[in-house]
Design a protein around this motif. Structure first.
Motif, PDB file in Angstrom:
ATOM      1  N   ALA A  16       0.811  -1.222   0.000  1.00  0.00           N
ATOM      2  CA  ALA A  16       0.000   0.000   0.000  1.00  0.00           C
ATOM      3  C   ALA A  16       0.846   1.275   0.000  1.00  0.00           C
ATOM      4  CB  ALA A  16      -0.976  -0.015   1.177  1.00  0.00           C
ATOM      5  N   PRO A  17       1.929   1.384   0.782  1.00  0.00           N
ATOM      6  CA  PRO A  17       2.721   2.614   0.729  1.00  0.00           C
ATOM      7  C   PRO A  17       3.317   2.898  -0.642  1.00  0.00           C
ATOM      8  CG  PRO A  17       3.260   1.379   2.707  1.00  0.00           C
ATOM      9  CD  PRO A  17       2.369   0.511   1.864  1.00  0.00           C
ATOM     10  N   ALA A  18       3.677   1.883  -1.383  1.00  0.00           N
ATOM     11  CA  ALA A  18       4.227   2.094  -2.727  1.00  0.00           C
ATOM     12  C   ALA A  18       3.177   2.680  -3.652  1.00  0.00           C
ATOM     13  CB  ALA A  18       4.751   0.782  -3.285  1.00  0.00           C
ATOM     14  N   PHE A  19       1.946   2.197  -3.538  1.00  0.00           N
ATOM     15  CA  PHE A  19       0.888   2.736  -4.375  1.00  0.00           C
ATOM     16  C   PHE A  19       0.499   4.139  -3.938  1.00  0.00           C
ATOM     17  CE2 PHE A  19      -0.031  -1.853  -5.149  1.00  0.00           C
ATOM     18  CZ  PHE A  19       0.269  -1.828  -6.496  1.00  0.00           C
ATOM     19  N   ALA A  20       0.558   4.435  -2.660  1.00  0.00           N
ATOM     20  CA  ALA A  20       0.219   5.781  -2.176  1.00  0.00           C
ATOM     21  C   ALA A  20       1.187   6.811  -2.739  1.00  0.00           C
ATOM     22  CB  ALA A  20       0.230   5.811  -0.649  1.00  0.00           C
ATOM     23  N   GLY A  21       2.456   6.483  -2.747  1.00  0.00           N
ATOM     24  CA  GLY A  21       3.437   7.413  -3.294  1.00  0.00           C
ATOM     25  C   GLY A  21       3.233   7.656  -4.772  1.00  0.00           C
ATOM     26  N   SER A  22       2.897   6.592  -5.519  1.00  0.00           N
ATOM     27  CA  SER A  22       2.704   6.764  -6.956  1.00  0.00           C
ATOM     28  C   SER A  22       1.417   7.516  -7.237  1.00  0.00           C
ATOM     29  CB  SER A  22       2.721   5.416  -7.673  1.00  0.00           C
ATOM     30  OG  SER A  22       1.620   4.628  -7.296  1.00  0.00           O
ATOM     31  N   MET A  35      -8.783  18.248  -0.700  1.00  0.00           N
ATOM     32  CA  MET A  35      -8.550  17.484   0.531  1.00  0.00           C
ATOM     33  C   MET A  35      -8.596  18.385   1.767  1.00  0.00           C
ATOM     34  SD  MET A  35      -5.333  15.146  -0.465  1.00  0.00           S
ATOM     35  CE  MET A  35      -5.465  13.817  -1.602  1.00  0.00           C
ATOM     36  N   ASP A  36      -8.779  17.750   2.934  1.00  0.00           N
ATOM     37  CA  ASP A  36      -8.633  18.478   4.188  1.00  0.00           C
ATOM     38  C   ASP A  36      -7.140  18.593   4.519  1.00  0.00           C
ATOM     39  OD1 ASP A  36      -8.039  15.891   4.955  1.00  0.00           O
ATOM     40  OD2 ASP A  36      -9.380  15.866   6.670  1.00  0.00           O
ATOM     41  N   SER A  37      -6.800  19.368   5.537  1.00  0.00           N
ATOM     42  CA  SER A  37      -5.380  19.638   5.825  1.00  0.00           C
ATOM     43  C   SER A  37      -4.610  18.369   6.204  1.00  0.00           C
ATOM     44  CB  SER A  37      -5.244  20.693   6.925  1.00  0.00           C
ATOM     45  OG  SER A  37      -5.838  20.242   8.118  1.00  0.00           O
ATOM     46  N   ASP A  38      -5.249  17.441   6.909  1.00  0.00           N
ATOM     47  CA  ASP A  38      -4.567  16.192   7.265  1.00  0.00           C
ATOM     48  C   ASP A  38      -4.263  15.364   6.021  1.00  0.00           C
ATOM     49  OD1 ASP A  38      -4.602  16.801   9.971  1.00  0.00           O
ATOM     50  OD2 ASP A  38      -6.488  15.736  10.334  1.00  0.00           O
ATOM     51  N   GLY A  39      -5.222  15.300   5.111  1.00  0.00           N
ATOM     52  CA  GLY A  39      -5.021  14.578   3.859  1.00  0.00           C
ATOM     53  C   GLY A  39      -3.944  15.219   3.012  1.00  0.00           C
TER      54      GLY A  39
END
Length: 103
Positions: A16-22, A35-39
């Motif tokens: 999942a972290p690899a896909f989040a970065g891409s 997005m909200d500030s946390d996102g």
């Protein structure tokens, strides 16, 4: 069946972290601005990690980052404010371009 589900859950957790970065790398400013500030902060962190991973193999990119010095001096909050401002002015720009403006 239970072993399969456990293996699937573990493999998903590690990839999942690899896909989040891409995903962050390919995100438009309009989606980032929604997005909200946390996102926003989490997305910037993921995009920065993806960008650092790409630049680590490129001596020219890492040399440019060290030469500029400005990005290193910014706090995460200041950097996010600058990216938010750039994205509001240019909603069609890609997030990575807003994070790393061409000097």
């Amino acid at each position: 069946m239970n072993r399969f589900l456990i293996a699937l859950a573990l493999s998903t957790a590690f990839t999942a972290p690899a896909f989040a970065g891409s995903m962050a790398k390919d995100m438009a400013c309009s989606a980032f601005s929604a997005m909200d500030s946390d996102g926003m902060m989490a997305t910037m962190k993921d995009a920065k990690m993806a960008g650092d991973a790409m630049a680590s193999g490129d001596a020219m990119a890492s040399g440019d980052a060290m030469a500029s010095g400005d990005a290193m001096a910014m706090s995460p909050e200041d950097e996010m404010a600058a990216v938010v401002k750039t994205c509001k002015e240019h909603p069609d720009m890609m997030l990575m371009d807003a994070m790393h403006p061409k000097m």
